[in-house]
Design an enzyme around this catalytic site. Structure first.
Site, PDB file in Angstrom:
ATOM      1  N   LYS A 225      -0.439   7.805 -65.071  1.00 52.87           N
ATOM      2  CA  LYS A 225       0.725   6.916 -65.130  1.00 52.87           C
ATOM      3  C   LYS A 225       1.261   6.585 -63.754  1.00 52.87           C
ATOM      4  CE  LYS A 225       1.889   7.440 -69.948  1.00 52.87           C
ATOM      5  NZ  LYS A 225       2.746   8.045 -70.985  1.00 52.87           N
ATOM      6  N   ARG A 260      -1.834  14.565 -73.682  1.00 50.14           N
ATOM      7  CA  ARG A 260      -2.573  13.336 -74.011  1.00 50.14           C
ATOM      8  C   ARG A 260      -3.165  12.779 -72.716  1.00 50.14           C
ATOM      9  NH1 ARG A 260      -1.457   7.989 -73.815  1.00 50.14           N
ATOM     10  NH2 ARG A 260      -2.277   6.638 -75.447  1.00 50.14           N
TER      11      ARG A 260
HETATM   12  C1  7PJ Z   1       1.918   7.682 -74.516  1.00 47.18           C
HETATM   13  C2  7PJ Z   1       1.505   7.325 -75.808  1.00 47.18           C
HETATM   14  C3  7PJ Z   1       2.559   8.947 -74.342  1.00 47.18           C
HETATM   15  C4  7PJ Z   1       2.275   9.292 -76.704  1.00 47.18           C
HETATM   16  C5  7PJ Z   1       1.024   5.736 -74.415  1.00 47.18           C
HETATM   17  C6  7PJ Z   1      -0.498   5.135 -71.389  1.00 47.18           C
HETATM   18  C7  7PJ Z   1       0.529   4.300 -72.047  1.00 47.18           C
HETATM   19  N1  7PJ Z   1       1.671   8.111 -76.890  1.00 47.18           N
HETATM   20  N2  7PJ Z   1       0.944   6.087 -75.716  1.00 47.18           N
HETATM   21  N3  7PJ Z   1       2.710   9.699 -75.473  1.00 47.18           N
HETATM   22  N4  7PJ Z   1       1.597   6.679 -73.664  1.00 47.18           N
HETATM   23  N5  7PJ Z   1       2.462  10.100 -77.767  1.00 47.18           N
HETATM   24  O1  7PJ Z   1      -1.305   5.813 -72.028  1.00 47.18           O
HETATM   25  O2  7PJ Z   1      -0.494   5.090 -70.138  1.00 47.18           O
HETATM   26  O3  7PJ Z   1       2.994   9.353 -73.250  1.00 47.18           O
HETATM   27  S1  7PJ Z   1       0.421   4.223 -73.843  1.00 47.18           S
END
Ligand code: 7PJ
Length: 281
Positions: A225, A260
């Site tokens: 990020k 994640r």
């Molecule tokens: C997240 C997500 C996160 C959860 C995205 C990216 C942006 N779902 N979906 N947590 N971020 N649960 O992956 O950079 O931080 S999309």
């Protein structure tokens, strides 16, 4: 023992799990749309599984700053065949990253057992109906503002208090729709409506939220990020691996139950190392 109940199984949370990111968005910022074909998506899932992923998170709508919304039909067409193929071929739990209840329902019918809602039920609370009807896992992520404005929100004063208050609201909404506590996982939503410093603060002080919300597992997504790029003097997404792993290490140290990530192998090793160190505290 703590478990996360999904529609297909009870997932043991006796160690930090690794959720591998699989984007099926043509405009996704770090995968560059290379994984749009079903075969490529299945191959990427297989690779992440061989590297130790515990869950595969499949998303069909990019939420990066400036992205356009996709329609229900378009998003469904992107994710459903990929979910079907992966759920059928591998035994691994599949989650769907969506804020739309129609997409969530189609995804669950295709084999997804977790709904990952980055809006924490703010965009479409019927997501909770789908979660309740199918007894799926439900990730309630913290974010601020509407889809188009969520990356340009005026900052709040106290992000720890704000996230805690919004968690309570999302949990209340979910429980009000019949979702059970055992299905819910909370996520601090790194990069969504927070300042650079607040993203760092949430990770550094995650232990406070772990204590405050001890009935719910916590998920953290820092992978590649932009706050990492900012710390690392403008590093591009592909150059943020060390920064991503450092943030995973601190999140795990502070009690994160699930992380994640894009880079599964390196993350699995980082989690193993931090877990072993933490056992000595
Ligand atoms: C997240 C997500 C996160 C959860 C995205 C990216 C942006 N779902 N979906 N947590 N971020 N649960 O992956 O950079 O931080 S999309």
């Amino acid at each position: 023992m703590v478990y996360w109940q999904t529609s297909r199984r009870r997932i043991a949370l006796d160690r930090t799990l690794v959720m591998g990111i699989l984007n099926v968005t043509p405009d996704s910022f770090s995968d560059g749309g290379h994984f749009t074909e079903i075969d490529t998506a299945v191959a990427r899932a297989e690779e992440m599984i061989s590297e130790g992923a515990d869950i595969i998170d499949i998303g069909g709508e990019s939420t990066r700053p400036g992205s356009d919304r996709v329609t229900v039909d378009e998003e469904t067409d992107r994710v459903v065949p990929v979910i079907q193929a992966i759920a059928k071929r591998f035994g691994i739990p599949v989650s769907v990253d969506t804020t739309k209840s129609e997409v969530a329902k189609a995804a669950v019918d295709a084999g997804a057992e977790i709904i990952n809602d980055i809006s924490g039920l703010r965009f479409d609370d019927r997501i909770a109906n789908v979660a309740n009807d199918y007894n799926t896992g439900l990730v309630l992520m913290h974010s601020r503002g509407e889809f188009e404005s969520m990356h340009s929100q005026p900052p709040v004063d106290d992000i720890m208090a704000e996230v805690a208050a919004d968690f309570l609201r999302s949990i209340g909404l979910a429980l009000g729709h019949g979702v059970k506590s055992e299905n819910i996982v909370l996520d601090i939503g790194i990069g969504f409506g927070k300042t650079f410093e607040q993203n760092l603060e949430l990770i550094a002080k995650l232990d406070k939220l772990v204590v405050e919300f001890d009935k719910f597992p916590l998920l953290v997504g820092t992978s590649r990020k932009s706050f990492i790029g900012k710390v690392l003097d403008g590093a591009q997404p592909g150059e943020r691996l060390s920064g991503s792993l450092a943030s995973v290490a601190i999140a795990v140290w502070n009690g994160a139950n699930i992380v994640r990530v894009h880079d599964v192998k390196e993350t699995v090793e980082t989690v193993m190392m931090v877990t072993q160190l933490k056992m000595e505290t």
